[in-house]
Each structure stands twice: as structure tokens, then as C-alpha cells.
Design a protein around this motif. Structure first.
Motif, PDB file in Angstrom:
ATOM      1  N   THR A 134      -7.717   0.667   2.321  1.00  0.00           N
ATOM      2  CA  THR A 134      -6.653   0.591   1.315  1.00  0.00           C
ATOM      3  C   THR A 134      -6.852  -0.526   0.299  1.00  0.00           C
ATOM      4  OG1 THR A 134      -5.365  -0.754   2.870  1.00  0.00           O
ATOM      5  CG2 THR A 134      -4.917   1.609   2.831  1.00  0.00           C
ATOM      6  N   GLY A 162      -9.794   9.382   1.927  1.00  0.00           N
ATOM      7  CA  GLY A 162      -9.394   9.172   3.315  1.00  0.00           C
ATOM      8  C   GLY A 162      -9.989  10.193   4.253  1.00  0.00           C
ATOM      9  N   ILE A 187      -3.731   6.946   2.141  1.00  0.00           N
ATOM     10  CA  ILE A 187      -5.065   6.693   2.683  1.00  0.00           C
ATOM     11  C   ILE A 187      -5.040   6.509   4.198  1.00  0.00           C
ATOM     12  CG2 ILE A 187      -6.997   5.062   2.707  1.00  0.00           C
ATOM     13  CD1 ILE A 187      -6.594   4.703  -0.300  1.00  0.00           C
ATOM     14  N   PRO A 188      -4.178   5.636   4.757  1.00  0.00           N
ATOM     15  CA  PRO A 188      -4.162   5.504   6.217  1.00  0.00           C
ATOM     16  C   PRO A 188      -3.886   6.817   6.938  1.00  0.00           C
ATOM     17  CG  PRO A 188      -2.965   3.695   5.217  1.00  0.00           C
ATOM     18  CD  PRO A 188      -3.260   4.668   4.120  1.00  0.00           C
ATOM     19  N   SER A 216     -10.711   1.274  -3.510  1.00  0.00           N
ATOM     20  CA  SER A 216     -10.141   2.575  -3.181  1.00  0.00           C
ATOM     21  C   SER A 216      -9.671   3.259  -4.461  1.00  0.00           C
ATOM     22  CB  SER A 216      -8.967   2.412  -2.203  1.00  0.00           C
ATOM     23  OG  SER A 216      -7.925   1.644  -2.785  1.00  0.00           O
ATOM     24  N   MET A 244      -7.083   9.805  -3.301  1.00  0.00           N
ATOM     25  CA  MET A 244      -6.860   9.064  -2.050  1.00  0.00           C
ATOM     26  C   MET A 244      -7.050   9.972  -0.838  1.00  0.00           C
ATOM     27  SD  MET A 244      -3.499   6.728  -2.855  1.00  0.00           S
ATOM     28  CE  MET A 244      -3.486   5.472  -4.137  1.00  0.00           C
ATOM     29  N   ILE A 302       0.854  -1.182   0.000  1.00  0.00           N
ATOM     30  CA  ILE A 302       0.000   0.000   0.000  1.00  0.00           C
ATOM     31  C   ILE A 302       0.897   1.241   0.000  1.00  0.00           C
ATOM     32  CG2 ILE A 302      -1.813  -1.191   1.297  1.00  0.00           C
ATOM     33  CD1 ILE A 302      -0.943   0.486   3.754  1.00  0.00           C
ATOM     34  N   TYR A 334      -7.322  -2.454  -2.814  1.00  0.00           N
ATOM     35  CA  TYR A 334      -7.047  -1.975  -4.170  1.00  0.00           C
ATOM     36  C   TYR A 334      -8.310  -1.788  -4.995  1.00  0.00           C
ATOM     37  CZ  TYR A 334      -1.963  -2.501  -4.030  1.00  0.00           C
ATOM     38  OH  TYR A 334      -0.626  -2.339  -3.748  1.00  0.00           O
TER      39      TYR A 334
END
Length: 330
Positions: free
Chosen positions: A264, A280, A220-221, A269, A276, A216, A266
């Protein structure tokens, strides 16, 4: 002539990435949190995880072979990941029959009904989790009290999660926070919750494993956690007697699990970096809104599914500028 391949101009790069490599990378990153959940919840965590994984793999095999008439692709690891994530989203005392139903919904409805891996618009594990939460609210909100290997399975002592206490408490939040686990306890998972809600430090280790293996990107996180922290922090600064502090919101519930391992995904997202960030931030803000103002104490699953629905729009309209595109500076 119709069968000629159309390719983009050079250079072409082949990096050896495959679906199997990516999926098993996720499995490796989940191992620290999985081991810690076994340590915290004992035999119940092992039973729930085993049933969930076996059921997801079995349902994918049966649906592909006998309904879709396809060659089963259970070795690609995607069903294994779905089974693990579904287990991470349910209590460690959930009855076996309900786990199997959740696996069927996750694989059969959330994934295979759209054509299988690569075609599903929503995260399959979250589809299964939300279905179970709506269909079996009592069983899905009966959280075993962590007691290591002393924690039973069907007869485990249960209690409210920190977010549940905030949702149900009649006292001001500032007073309820005095009853909550401290930051260290939240970080180490000494609290009630699902398998994936009680291992903040282990999930963070998994995050760095995913980054190291290039499974990843960080966008996003970080955008989920940052937006949730900032939004909850603003509310806390406005009225600390009514709103919990941002550290509590980040470390409690399924925010880290959702941000690192489910947002996340694939397939569900967006692809562009700017998209992203939008995706997020939407998940982070919606999660806090649902937690504080919604009917459920936890909002991460709903927030991710809602933003999953916007991914096609983000992919269509939020794109990086094409190389060589003319720009008007006048």
C-alpha cells in the motif's frame, strides 16, 4: 506569464493531509504488531528494531546533507517507517552489522539513489530485505524459536518457519500439515518467523487503524489476501495432499504484513481503484506461485517488487474515465 499557476476547475478541496501525517499514521498502526513482537521475541526484537530505525534515519540524514546537498527531511517519518518495516522483515537474532548494511541498501539504494521520497519505484524496505536474503541467506533464514523474554539474541534457539517446513519436507503436504501450528496459533503468532510474520491479529488491528485514519484504502490489502486465498484454495481443492489450505497461506509468512503495510506504499502502488485490484491480485497470485513452485519458501517480498515495476504502466493505461468525457453508446 511563464510563472502563472495552472489549476483545474473548481471545486477545490483541502483535507489537511501531509507526508508527515501519513507516515506517522503508519507508525501508529504498526505499534500493536511491534509490541507483540517484543513480547514474543524479547530483547532480540528490541535490538533489531532499534538498530534498523536508527540506521535508516542516520543514513537518510547523511545522504541528504552531504551527498545530495539537500536540507535533511528525517522528521517527515518516512525513514522511520522504512526502518520499522525493514526490522519487521528480518529475524530477531540478525547481527547488528548485517542490519546496518540492510538499512544502507534500503535508504541509499532503494530510496535516495532515485531522488528520495516520491521518486523511488520500489519499496525501500523490501529492497533492503531482498538484498540481505540474497547476500546473507544463512543469517536471514535462521529463525529464533518464540520464547518470550526467555528468547536470547545472538544465542537464540532457531528452527524452521511453517513455510520453510513445507519447502524442505520430503513427506506429502497433508502429512506435514499435521506438524504445523493450528489456526489459533498462527493467528496469535506462536511460530518462528520475522518480527512481522508472527502477529496476524496485531497486523489486522493495524489495518483497521489505517482505514480509520484514512491512510490507506481497503482495495489493495483485500485484493492481495483474497487472490492469494482463492488461488491457494483452488490448488488445495485440486490436490489437498500436495497443497496447503488457504487459511494456512494467509496467516503464515509475511502475506498480511506485505498486503497491509508494504503493498500500500503510496509511491510504489497505483492510483486508480481498478489498477489497485490488478496490482493486488498480481501480488497475491505471484506470492503463492513463488511459495509453492519457487526456490524460496516465502514469495511476498519478490511479488511486491515485481508488481512495483508494473505500477507506471498501470498508472498510464488503467485510469478512471474523465469527468465529461464523451461516451459512444452506439
Amino acid at each position: 506569464m511563464d510563472k502563472l499557476l495552472k489549476v483545474s476547475p473548481s471545486p477545490h478541496i483541502h483535507e489537511g493531509t501531509s507526508v508527515k501525517k501519513l507516515m506517522y499514521g503508519v507508525v501508529i498502526a504498526l505499534i500493536p504488531a511491534l509490541i507483540w513482537s517484543f513480547y514474543i521475541f524479547g530483547i532480540g526484537a528490541i535490538i533489531v528494531t532499534g538498530v534498523s530505525v536508527v540506521s535508516c534515519i542516520a543514513f537518510e540524514f547523511l545522504i541528504q546533507k552531504y551527498l545530495l546537498k539537500q536540507t535533511p527531511a528525517i522528521t517527515d517519518g518516512s525513514a522511520l517507517v522504512t526502518g520499522l518495516l525493514l526490522a519487521f522483515n528480518v529475524p530477531s537474532n540478525l547481527p547488528v552489522g548485517i542490519i546496518i548494511i540492510g538499512a544502507l541498501v534500503a535508504i541509499g539504494v532503494g530510496k535516495m539513489s532515485f531522488g528520495g521520497l516520491g521518486n523511488n519505484p520500489f519499496n525501500p524496505a523490501l529492497v533492503g530485505r531482498v538484498f540481505l536474503l540474497i547476500s546473507y541467506p544463512v543469517q536471514m533464514t535462521s529463525w529464533p524459536v518464540p520464547n518470550g523474554w526467555g528468547t536470547g539474541y545472538a544465542d537464540a534457539d532457531t528452527g524452521a518457519t511453517p513455510l520453510g517446513i513445507l519447502q524442505e519436507g520430503d513427506e506429502p503436504v497433508s502429512q506435514l500439515m499435521e506438524q504445523m501450528p493450528g489456526t489459533t496459533e498462527l493467528f496469535m503468532g506462536q511460530m518462528g518467523g520475522s518480527l512481522g510474520e508472527i502477529a496476524a491479529f496485531a497486523l489486522i488491528i493495524g489495518f483497521f487503524i489505517l482505514l480509520y485514519m484514512r491512510v490507506i484504502s481497503w482495495h489493495i490489502p483485500v485484493s492481495v489476501v483474497l487472490s492469494a486465498g482463492v488461488f491457494s484454495g483452488i490448488l488445495w481443492l485440486v490436490d489437498p495432499s500436495q497443497f496447503a489450505n488457504p487459511v494456512f497461506h494467509v496467516l503464515s509468512g509475511g502475506l498480511l504484513l506485505g498486503a497491509i503495510f508494504m503493498a500500500t506504499d503510496y509511491v510504489t502502488s497505483p492510483m486508480a481503484v481498478k489498477a489497485m485490484w490488478i496490482y493486488g491480485i498480481g501480488i497475491g497470485v505471484l506470492s503463492i506461485l513463488i511459495r509453492i513452485f519457487g526456490a524460496y519458501p516465502e514469495g511476498v517480498s519478490f511479488a511486491i517488487l515485481i508488481m512495483n515495476a508494473f505500477v507506471p504502466i498501470l498508472n498510464r493505461y488503467v485510469k478512471p474515465k474523465r469527468f465529461g468525457e464523451e461516451v459512444n453508446y452506439g
